[in-house]
Design a protein around this motif. Structure first.
Motif, PDB file in Angstrom:
ATOM      1  N   GLY A   1      -7.102  -2.545   1.171  1.00  0.00           N
ATOM      2  CA  GLY A   1      -7.668  -1.253   1.550  1.00  0.00           C
ATOM      3  C   GLY A   1      -6.732  -0.319   2.296  1.00  0.00           C
ATOM      4  O   GLY A   1      -7.088   0.818   2.584  1.00  0.00           O
ATOM      5  N   CYS A   2      -5.543  -0.819   2.649  1.00  0.00           N
ATOM      6  CA  CYS A   2      -4.612   0.024   3.407  1.00  0.00           C
ATOM      7  C   CYS A   2      -3.287   0.205   2.669  1.00  0.00           C
ATOM      8  O   CYS A   2      -2.809  -0.714   2.001  1.00  0.00           O
ATOM      9  N   ILE A   3      -2.727   1.411   2.821  1.00  0.00           N
ATOM     10  CA  ILE A   3      -1.346   1.612   2.373  1.00  0.00           C
ATOM     11  C   ILE A   3      -0.446   1.294   3.566  1.00  0.00           C
ATOM     12  O   ILE A   3      -0.710   1.745   4.682  1.00  0.00           O
TER      13      ILE A   3
ATOM     14  N   GLU B   1      -9.840   6.848   5.838  1.00  0.00           N
ATOM     15  CA  GLU B   1      -8.910   7.916   6.186  1.00  0.00           C
ATOM     16  C   GLU B   1      -8.477   7.856   7.636  1.00  0.00           C
ATOM     17  O   GLU B   1      -8.570   8.840   8.382  1.00  0.00           O
ATOM     18  N   ARG B   2      -8.024   6.706   8.056  1.00  0.00           N
ATOM     19  CA  ARG B   2      -7.503   6.638   9.430  1.00  0.00           C
ATOM     20  C   ARG B   2      -6.385   5.609   9.506  1.00  0.00           C
ATOM     21  O   ARG B   2      -6.328   4.666   8.717  1.00  0.00           O
ATOM     22  N   PHE B   3      -5.495   5.833  10.464  1.00  0.00           N
ATOM     23  CA  PHE B   3      -4.409   4.885  10.659  1.00  0.00           C
ATOM     24  C   PHE B   3      -4.942   3.661  11.382  1.00  0.00           C
ATOM     25  O   PHE B   3      -5.869   3.755  12.175  1.00  0.00           O
ATOM     26  N   ARG B   4      -4.386   2.530  11.058  1.00  0.00           N
ATOM     27  CA  ARG B   4      -4.755   1.342  11.816  1.00  0.00           C
ATOM     28  C   ARG B   4      -3.472   0.706  12.344  1.00  0.00           C
ATOM     29  O   ARG B   4      -2.384   0.936  11.821  1.00  0.00           O
ATOM     30  N   THR B   5      -3.614  -0.049  13.388  1.00  0.00           N
ATOM     31  CA  THR B   5      -2.419  -0.619  13.983  1.00  0.00           C
ATOM     32  C   THR B   5      -1.881  -1.726  13.099  1.00  0.00           C
ATOM     33  O   THR B   5      -2.616  -2.483  12.482  1.00  0.00           O
ATOM     34  N   MET B   6      -0.587  -1.764  13.058  1.00  0.00           N
ATOM     35  CA  MET B   6       0.070  -2.742  12.225  1.00  0.00           C
ATOM     36  C   MET B   6       1.288  -3.239  12.983  1.00  0.00           C
ATOM     37  O   MET B   6       2.053  -2.445  13.530  1.00  0.00           O
ATOM     38  N   PRO B   7       1.489  -4.548  13.045  1.00  0.00           N
ATOM     39  CA  PRO B   7       2.656  -5.055  13.756  1.00  0.00           C
ATOM     40  C   PRO B   7       3.941  -4.752  12.985  1.00  0.00           C
ATOM     41  O   PRO B   7       3.908  -4.527  11.781  1.00  0.00           O
TER      42      PRO B   7
ATOM     43  N   LEU C   1       3.664   1.389   9.636  1.00  0.00           N
ATOM     44  CA  LEU C   1       2.505   2.270   9.557  1.00  0.00           C
ATOM     45  C   LEU C   1       1.502   1.715   8.548  1.00  0.00           C
ATOM     46  O   LEU C   1       1.888   1.240   7.495  1.00  0.00           O
ATOM     47  N   ALA C   2       0.225   1.768   8.895  1.00  0.00           N
ATOM     48  CA  ALA C   2      -0.808   1.364   7.931  1.00  0.00           C
ATOM     49  C   ALA C   2      -1.890   2.426   7.925  1.00  0.00           C
ATOM     50  O   ALA C   2      -2.337   2.876   8.978  1.00  0.00           O
ATOM     51  N   PHE C   3      -2.282   2.844   6.732  1.00  0.00           N
ATOM     52  CA  PHE C   3      -3.308   3.880   6.611  1.00  0.00           C
ATOM     53  C   PHE C   3      -4.477   3.344   5.795  1.00  0.00           C
ATOM     54  O   PHE C   3      -4.319   2.938   4.649  1.00  0.00           O
ATOM     55  N   ASP C   4      -5.625   3.327   6.427  1.00  0.00           N
ATOM     56  CA  ASP C   4      -6.853   2.863   5.780  1.00  0.00           C
ATOM     57  C   ASP C   4      -7.331   3.982   4.841  1.00  0.00           C
ATOM     58  O   ASP C   4      -7.801   5.018   5.297  1.00  0.00           O
TER      59      ASP C   4
ATOM     60  N   GLN D   1       0.837 -11.810   8.980  1.00  0.00           N
ATOM     61  CA  GLN D   1      -0.306 -12.709   9.128  1.00  0.00           C
ATOM     62  C   GLN D   1      -1.597 -11.994   8.724  1.00  0.00           C
ATOM     63  O   GLN D   1      -1.727 -10.793   8.914  1.00  0.00           O
ATOM     64  N   LYS D   2      -2.499 -12.768   8.168  1.00  0.00           N
ATOM     65  CA  LYS D   2      -3.739 -12.208   7.605  1.00  0.00           C
ATOM     66  C   LYS D   2      -4.504 -11.349   8.609  1.00  0.00           C
ATOM     67  O   LYS D   2      -5.099 -10.347   8.257  1.00  0.00           O
ATOM     68  N   ASP D   3      -4.489 -11.750   9.874  1.00  0.00           N
ATOM     69  CA  ASP D   3      -5.237 -11.010  10.893  1.00  0.00           C
ATOM     70  C   ASP D   3      -4.409  -9.880  11.516  1.00  0.00           C
ATOM     71  O   ASP D   3      -4.785  -9.329  12.548  1.00  0.00           O
TER      72      ASP D   3
END
Lengths: 411, 163
Positions: A245-247, A264-270, A257-260, A311-313
């Protein structure tokens, strides 16, 4: 044939017609059987009769087939493109080794079915190019109509054409990413990134901002999400990876960077660690829903690269393998100096638990078994007649290789 | 399971295509949507099934019995049975599939369709035509175009047999 005789109707039987004949006339059972056939074989079945052809070509059937096979489908090969002057030319389809359903043609030039679109419409090359789960998305400058964006399924040779919103053009778009996951939805999204010059001093990003524009295939409309990010990190925007679901975008500097896309929102990504001079990313891609980054090893010898998996989480990246790419180059080159090796794809062979790197080295495509440290040639691109006549060099990097899926997905 | 039913078990007769009769417990045929409706609505005790060969009917009844005995503990055994069940010549498998579709035994239908798909997925176009008794209705030009475009569908190492 003797077995057949034994199974044929006995004398006095009321049923004159065979099961096969009945099924051929019964669309519901026939569809159920065809639905369970692998894509590649199913497309061959189009030649059986007009009835089969129309059944297999029906959008409704294609959608069902695509949905049914979505969760089990894996890439069967790589589509290789050559890039020059910002244009992409489709060169080859290279099948992965150990691809059981394709033993005798596991590497070849682009099949004529794909070339049908490639020439002559696209002879001038694609502007912008992205691919996701079997669909390609690209722009054509010399498109015959106002439409300049195309979404193409190379397996079925079907394409959809659309145009960018009025105030945008292929040259003002920074990157195009395709988001398509048949296990979630039959529809796709096109994520366009454009540069936005703000005249407002209060803009938190300063004056260089990228903004996200999304096309949704279910409604056929564009939407400016208004969401943006600073460009100072130099993301590899053309090679976003769509997963769950995220680019996802990576870059040489922090953070990733991860975009849901749906929300339509950014999510945190390590992010992975950043050496002093920035990361040297050798590869970013996904396999079976797992994201992988291969980057030059921080502090190690120059020829070492780290294979990391998210990691998956989303809690962090874990180091899976450390590979001496120089060793590989020496092995392939057959001498102490070695040759430059580019990683094109990380492939996890199902069943055997093998992890392979598909690499490109001076016109040769090889697969490298990470654990056994053995390699075999998948194909030698420079052997193809069309390549021999071409003055351009055939070198490929990961940004020019896209996973090829056999799918009936509708565009 | 059967012990919980009170009174006499209802008996039903199925008549195959060649008039062979099969006597079985009514509870077994309830797995078939078609027969279930017939039994419930029309209260019949004998059902003629002229379109189904006796040989096919024997197989299907065998399946119904096994399926009725399915419990969590013999799942593995049932799976093996299913595998054996479809291990017949293709023509017979197609007969079974048609009959199962007619009788509306849903779980078995899905299993049969998968088995048929597994059996034909390596066959050449010619073999598929023979299996389903289909005559190509493409023009010779279209036919030769197909052969040119997808030669592997007609030649190659695809299985050419029909069984």
């Amino acid at each position: 044939m003797t077995i057949l005789k034994a199974a044929s109707p006995v004398a006095g039987d009321l049923t004159a017609s065979s099961g096969g004949e009945v099924i051929a006339d019964k669309e519901d059972v026939l569809s159920e059987i065809l639905l369970r056939l692998p894509t590649k074989y199913l497309l061959q079945c189009c030649c059986v009769s007009k009835h089969w052809h129309s059944l297999i070509s029906a959008p409704h059937f294609r959608r069902r087939h695509c949905r049914r096979h979505a969760s089990t489908s894996t890439a069967t090969g790589l589509l290789l493109f050559r890039t020059f002057s910002f244009k992409h030319l489709m060169d080859h389809l290279v099948y992965f080794p150990n691809n059981s359903n394709d033993k005798n043609c596991y590497s070849r030039t682009i099949p004529s079915s794909i070339r049908r679109f490639h020439y002559p419409l696209a002879f001038s090359g694609f502007h912008h190019l992205h691919s996701c789960n079997g669909l390609l998305c690209f722009g054509l400058l010399l498109a015959p109509c106002e439409c300049n964006l195309y979404v193409y399924n190379p397996c079925t040779c079907s394409y959809a054409s659309l145009s960018l919103p009025k105030k945008f053009s292929l040259s003002t778009i920074k990157a195009i990413n395709l988001a398509f996951d048949p296990s979630r939805s039959e529809f796709y999204r096109i994520i366009c990134i454009y540069a936005y010059n703000s005249e407002n001093d209060n803009d938190p990003f300063g004056d260089h901002v990228y903004k996200i524009l999304i096309y949704a295939s279910e409604s056929g409309t564009w939407k400016d999400t208004g969401k943006g990010f600073s460009d100072k990190y130099d993301y590899l925007l053309k090679r976003g990876v769509f997963s769950r679901g995220c680019i996802h975008w990576v870059g040489e500097n922090k953070p990733f960077l991860a975009f849901d896309v749906e929300n339509e929102r950014f999510r945190t990504m390590p992010s992975t660690s950043v050496p002093e001079n920035g990361r040297k990313i050798c590869y970013f891609g996904d396999w079976g829903g797992r994201l992988h980054v291969i980057q030059e090893c921080d502090g190690g010898a120059a020829s070492l690269v780290d294979v990391m998996e998210l990691q998956k989480d989303y809690s962090g990246w874990s180091l899976k393998y450390r590979i001496d790419i120089g060793y590989l180059g020496r092995g392939i080159g057959g001498n102490a100096d070695g040759i430059k090796v580019d990683v094109l794809c990380l492939v996890e062979a199902n069943g055997e638990g093998k992890t392979m790197l598909i690499v490109s080295a001076q016109g040769r495509i090889l697969s490298y078994d990470i654990v056994d440290r053995t390699f075999e040639e998948v194909c030698n691109v420079s052997n193809f007649a069309s390549v021999k006549q071409d003055p351009l060099e055939y070198k490929y990097k990961w940004g020019q290789a896209f996973q090829h899926f056999e799918t009936l997905a509708c565009v | 399971m059967a012990s919980s039913t009170t009174g006499e078990k209802k008996i039903l007769t199925l008549k195959g295509g060649d008039n062979e009769e099969f006597i079985l417990e009514e509870s077994l045929v309830l797995q078939s949507e078609l027969l279930k409706n017939m039994v419930k609505e029309e209260r019949v005790s004998s059902i003629p099934l002229p379109s189904i060969k006796s040989k096919t009917l024997v197989k299907i009844i065998e399946y119904l019995k096994k399926h009725a005995e399915l419990t969590p503990s013999n799942k593995e055994e049932f799976k093996n049975f299913e595998k054996e069940f479809v291990n017949v010549v293709l023509e017979e498998l197609l007969d079974i599939t048609v009959a199962v579709n007619y009788l509306k035994i849903n779980g078995l239908l899905e299993f049969c369709c998968q088995a048929v798909a597994d059996r034909i997925k390596d066959k050449s176009v010619e073999a598929v035509r023979k299996i389903f008794r289909i005559e190509s209705d493409f023009t010779p030009e279209e036919e030769s175009e197909f052969r040119k475009e997808t030669p592997e569908a007609f030649e190659g190492d695809l299985d050419d047999t029909t069984n």
